[in-house]
Design a protein around this motif. Structure first.
Motif, short mmCIF file in Angstrom:
data_model
loop_
_atom_site.label_atom_id
_atom_site.label_comp_id
_atom_site.label_asym_id
_atom_site.label_seq_id
_atom_site.Cartn_x
_atom_site.Cartn_y
_atom_site.Cartn_z
N ILE A 240 10.16 5.79 9.57
CA ILE A 240 10.41 5.82 8.13
C ILE A 240 11.12 4.52 7.70
CG2 ILE A 240 12.58 7.18 8.28
CD1 ILE A 240 10.18 7.71 5.50
N LEU A 241 11.93 3.98 8.62
CA LEU A 241 12.59 2.71 8.30
C LEU A 241 11.56 1.58 8.20
CD1 LEU A 241 15.89 2.85 10.37
CD2 LEU A 241 15.59 3.17 7.93
N LEU A 242 10.56 1.64 9.08
CA LEU A 242 9.50 0.62 9.02
C LEU A 242 8.69 0.75 7.73
CD1 LEU A 242 8.30 0.60 12.71
CD2 LEU A 242 9.23 -1.34 11.47
N ASP A 243 8.42 1.99 7.33
CA ASP A 243 7.72 2.21 6.06
C ASP A 243 8.55 1.63 4.92
OD1 ASP A 243 5.69 3.52 7.30
OD2 ASP A 243 6.34 5.54 6.77
N MET B 183 -0.75 8.99 -3.61
CA MET B 183 -2.00 9.74 -3.34
C MET B 183 -2.65 9.16 -2.10
SD MET B 183 -3.93 12.18 -5.07
CE MET B 183 -3.89 12.10 -6.84
N PRO B 184 -2.20 9.58 -0.90
CA PRO B 184 -2.82 9.04 0.31
C PRO B 184 -4.32 9.33 0.32
CG PRO B 184 -0.92 10.40 0.83
CD PRO B 184 -1.16 10.54 -0.63
N LYS B 185 -5.04 8.44 1.05
CA LYS B 185 -6.50 8.52 1.04
C LYS B 185 -7.00 9.89 1.48
CE LYS B 185 -10.25 5.45 2.01
NZ LYS B 185 -10.66 4.28 2.77
N TYR C 253 -3.33 8.26 6.14
CA TYR C 253 -3.03 9.69 6.15
C TYR C 253 -1.83 10.01 5.26
CZ TYR C 253 -2.08 14.39 7.74
OH TYR C 253 -1.86 15.74 7.77
N CYS C 254 -0.72 9.28 5.49
CA CYS C 254 0.48 9.64 4.74
C CYS C 254 0.86 8.59 3.70
CB CYS C 254 1.65 9.88 5.68
SG CYS C 254 2.41 8.36 6.27
N GLY C 255 0.21 7.45 3.71
CA GLY C 255 0.52 6.43 2.71
C GLY C 255 1.67 5.50 3.11
N GLY C 256 2.29 5.73 4.27
CA GLY C 256 3.38 4.85 4.72
C GLY C 256 2.86 3.46 5.00
N LEU C 257 3.67 2.44 4.70
CA LEU C 257 3.21 1.07 4.87
C LEU C 257 3.56 0.48 6.23
CD1 LEU C 257 3.97 -0.85 1.57
CD2 LEU C 257 1.77 -0.18 2.48
N GLY C 258 4.45 1.14 6.95
CA GLY C 258 4.96 0.54 8.19
C GLY C 258 4.15 0.88 9.42
#
Ligand code: AMP
Length: 633
Positions: free
Chosen positions: A555-558, A389-391, A595-600
Motif C-alpha cells: 500500500i505504501l508503494l501504491d 473504477m478498476p478495469k 485488478y485493484c487500481g493500485g499504482l505501485g
C-alpha cells in the motif's frame, strides 16, 4: 640413442630456442605499433565474421534439411530465429560502422524487450480473465430468458440545433481542452453551458443560487449523454460535480412523465438512485428536493422523491412511497428488504443510477445488485459513477449496460490535483499527540479518518478533553447521533469530524481545509476517496497522512506512485522504497494494477487479489459487505 629420445632432445632444443626468441622484443616505433594493432583487429574481426558466416551457412543447411521434421515448440523456434538474426547481425559487422552496429543491436534489444512486455501483458490479461465474473451483471429473469437489449432507451431530448450543426472535430477539440476522455458508439456531443442543455429557467436559477454557473468537464460530456438516454460509466475525481450528472436528467425525465400522466398513489418510482452509505443517500435526496422545489416555485408540478435507508423508521418512509414517488434514493440493505416485502416495486422504473458504483460491486457485493436488477420489469437506463473504477469492475459493469458511453475525466482512481498531499512518518504511540499539532496546520473544518471504530472513539475523546469542538461518526453509533453529528459539522457548528471510511465516499462537506488520515487505509481507492473530501470544485485543500512501520509495503508503494503521478512531494522514506514488481510498472497497457487500481504493483503482484484467492481457497464465503463497509451502514 634411440630415435625416440633423439626426437625428444631436438624438440626440447627447439622449444628452448623459441622461448629465447620470445623473450627478445625489438624496438618498434609507436606509429608502426598502432598500425599493426589496427591491422590485427581488422584481421580478427574479419576472421570472426568469416567464422560466423560459416556457422550461419551450416545452420541454414541444417534447418533446410530438417524443415520437414520441424514440429518443434513455437518458443524454441522463435529463440533460434532470434539467435540466427543475431549471428547475421554480427556477420554484417565487418561492413558496418561501429555506430550503426550499436544502433542495430539496440533495436534488437528493444524488440526483445517488446516481446517480453507482450508476454507479460498477455499473462496479465489471462489473470484478469480468470478472476472476471462469469455471470453478467443482469437481473435473474433477464439472465434466465437470455434477454439482451441492443439499443439505448429513447428520450424526448435532443441537443439544440446549434450544437448538432457543429462538426465532430470541434467536439473532439472541446473534449481535449477539458481533458475529457470518452469511449463508445455514436458519441453524444459535449455541451459547455447549462442553457444549451435545455434546462428550464427554474433549474438554471437554482444552479446559479448555488454558485454553479458553468458545467464541470464530467457534466459537459455526461449530462448530454444521460439526457439522450445513453447508459454510462462516469469516472471522475471526487468533488467534480458527478451528482448533478445523474440527478438533473432524472428530474427532467420525471417532470416529463408527470406532465404526460400524473403519478397516482402507490405508483413509482420512475428513477432509482443507489448510494453506498446512508449519508450519501441523504445528501443526494436533499439535492433532488432542492431542484424539485425550484421547479415547483416556478409553477411546475412538485416532484416527489423518497428516501429509503436503514436506521430510519420504515413506516415514515412508506408513507412517502405510498403517495406515489417519481424518484427514490436508497441504500441497498433497506431497499432489498422493502422490495422483498413488496413495499416498493420497480415495475415502472426506467432509470437506475449507482453512485460510487465500484465500491458496491467490489468484493462479492454484486449478488445484491443482481437481486435489485431482477425487480426491474423492462429495459432501464443504467448509469454507474465513481472516482475509482478498476478495469476488473469496469469490464464486469459493462455487462449491465447497453451500448455504454464511458466518460473519464482524469485517470480512474487518480487523486484530485487540487489536494496537497503530505505524508508523515509518525510512530504509532506518538500519533495522538501529533494529531493536536497537525490540527494547527489549517483553520477548521478538519476531517480526521481512522480505520477502526475504537480509534475514532479514542480520538474523539482525546480531542474533547483537549477542548477541541469535535464530533464523531461510525457504523457503531445510532442513526440519530450520526445525522446530528454530520449536520453540526456541515453547518460549521463543530470544527472537527472524526470518522471511519463511511464518511469518505461522496459526502460533500463545504470547504474542508484539511483531511488527516490517522492511519493509512488498506485500499488505495479508499485513500483517494478520503482525501477527495477536500480540494473540491477548484479550491485547494491539504491532506496529511500518518504512516509508520505497521503499514503494509504494497500500500505504501501504491501511495508512492500516486504521489508521483499527482506531482506531489514524495518523502525520502517513501521515495527510497523499491520492490521487484516496480520494474514492470511501465510495461504498457493499464497503468498499475488492473485488478485493484493500485499504482505501485501489477495484477500479478496484487495483494488484494491474493487475499481474495486465499479466502476463496479457504471457502470462507463472501465478505459481509454491509457489516464491514457501508452499503447500508
Ligand atoms: P459532487 O462531486 O457531485 O459531490 O459535487 C461536489 C460539489 O461541487 C458540490 O458542492 C456541488 O454543489 C458543486 N458543484 C457541482 N457542479 C458544479 C459546477 N458546475 N460548478 C461549481 N460547483 C459545482
Amino acid at each position: 640413442m634411440s630415435t625416440h629420445s633423439r626426437r625428444r632432445k631436438i624438440s626440447e632444443k627447439q622449444s628452448e630456442e623459441s622461448s629465447d626468441d620470445e623473450n627478445y622484443v625489438p624496438y618498434i616505433p609507436i606509429k608502426q605499433r598502432k598500425k599493426a594493432q589496427l591491422q590485427n583487429v581488422e584481421l580478427r574481426l574479419g576472421r570472426a565474421a568469416a567464422l560466423i558466416k560459416e556457422e550461419e551457412e551450416a545452420i541454414k543447411q541444417s534447418t533446410s534439411e530438417g524443415s520437414e521434421a520441424s514440429d518443434r515448440e513455437d518458443g524454441e523456434d522463435s529463440e533460434e530465429d532470434e539467435e540466427e538474426e543475431e549471428t547475421q547481425g554480427v556477420g554484417e559487422r565487418s561492413h558496418i560502422s561501429l555506430l550503426d552496429q550499436h544502433s542495430e543491436l539496440k533495436k534488437k534489444a528493444e524488440a526483445k524487450k517488446e516481446t517480453a512486455r507482450e508476454k507479460l501483458l498477455k499473462e496479465e490479461e489471462r489473470i484478469l480473465e480468470s478472476v472476471a465474473e462469469k455471470t453478467a451483471l443482469m437481473g435473474v429473469a433477464e439472465l434466465a430468458k437470455g434477454i439482451q437489449y441492443q439499443e439505448a432507451i429513447k428520450t424526448g431530448w435532443l441537443p439544440p440545433r446549434c450544437i448538432r450543426e457543429l462538426s465532430e472535430a470541434r467536439h473532439a477539440r472541446l473534449r481535449k481542452k477539458m481533458h475529457i476522455l470518452v469511449e463508445g458508439h455514436d458519441l453524444p456531443p459535449p455541451i459547455a453551458n447549462f442553457k444549451e442543455m435545455k434546462f428550464p429557467k427554474a433549474i438554471l436559477n437554482g444552479l446559479k443560487k448555488k454558485g454553479i454557473t458553468k458545467p464541470t468537464p464530467i457534466q459537459i460530456q455526461g449530462i448530454p449523454a444521460v439526457l439522450l438516454g445513453r447508459d454510462m460509466i462516469g469516472i471522475a475525481f471526487t468533488g467534480s460535480g458527478k451528482t448533478l450528472v445523474f440527478t438533473l436528467p432524472i428530474i427532467m425525465f420525471s417532470l416529463e412523465q408527470e406532465k404526460r400522466l400524473p403519478f397516482i398513489k402507490g405508483e413509482g418510482p420512475y428513477g432509482l438512485i443507489i448510494c453506498p452509505s446512508r449519508e450519501l443517500a441523504r445528501q443526494t435526496h436533499e439535492i433532488i428536493q432542492y431542484y424539485s422545489q425550484c421547479l415547483a416555485d416556478d409553477g411546475f408540478p412538485m416532484l416527489r422523491c423518497g428516501l429509503c435507508i436503514g436506521g430510519v423508521s420504515v413506516k415514515e418512509q412508506l408513507e412517502v412511497i405510498k403517495a406515489g414517488i417519481h424518484i427514490l434514493v436508497a441504500t441497498t440493505g433497506r431497499l432489498m428488504d422493502m422490495l422483498n416485502k413488496k413495499m416498493i416495486t420497480l415495475d415502472v422504473c426506467r432509470y437506475l443510477a449507482m453512485d460510487e458504483a465500484d465500491r458496491m460491486i467490489d468484493m462479492g457485493f454484486e449478488e445484491d445488485v443482481r437481486t435489485i436488477f431482477s425487480y426491474f420489469k423492462s429495459q432501464r437506463q443504467t448509469l454507474l459513477f465513481s472516482a475509482t473504477m478498476p478495469k476488473k469492475i469496469q469490464n464486469f459493469a459493462r455487462s449491465a449496460l447497453v451500448k455504454p458511453v464511458t466518460v473519464n475525466v482524469g485517470r480512474a482512481g487518480a487523486a484530485s490535483l487540487d489536494v496537497i498531499q503530505e505524508v508523515e512518518y509518525v510512530k504509532q504511540e506518538a500519533k495522538m499527540m501529533y494529531l493536536l499539532e497537525c490540527l494547527q496546520k489549517t483553520a477548521p473544518p478538519v476531517l480526521i479518518f481512522a480505520e477502526k471504530k475504537q480509534d475514532v472513539d479514542a480520538i474523539h475523546e482525546y480531542l474533547l478533553l483537549k477542548g477541541v469542538e469535535a464530533v464523531a461518526v461510525h457504523g457503531g453509533k445510532d442513526q440519530e447521533e450520526r445525522t446530528r453529528s454530520i449536520d453540526q459539522f456541515k453547518h460549521a457548528k463543530k470544527d472537527v469530524l472524526v470518522a471511519t471510511d463511511v464518511a469518505s465516499k461522496g459526502l460533500d462537506f463545504p470547504d474542508i481545509q484539511h483531511v488527516i488520515n490517522y492511519d493509512m487505509p488498506e485500499d488505495i481507492e479508499n485513500y483517494v476517496h478520503r482525501i477527495g473530501r477536500t480540494g473540491r470544485c477548484g479550491k485547494t485543500g491539504i491532506a496529511t497522512t500518518f504512516i509508520n512501520k505497521t503499514v503494509e509495503e504494497s500500500i505504501l508503494l501504491d501511495l508512492k506512485h500516486l504521489l508521483i503521478e499527482a506531482k506531489q512531494n514524495c518523502p525520502p522514506f517513501l521515495a527510497g522504497m523499491t520492490s521487484e514488481s516496480e520494474k514492470y510498472l511501465d510495461i504498457g497497457g493499464e497503468i498499475g494494477c488492473s485488478y485493484c487500481g493500485g499504482l505501485g504493483h501489477r495484477i500479478s503482484d496484487c495483494p488484494k487479489l491474493e487475499a481474495l484467492q486465499t479466502k476463496q481457497a479457504q471457502n470462507i464465503g463472501r465478505r459481509d459487505y454491509l457489516a464491514n463497509n457501508s452499503a447500508d451502514w
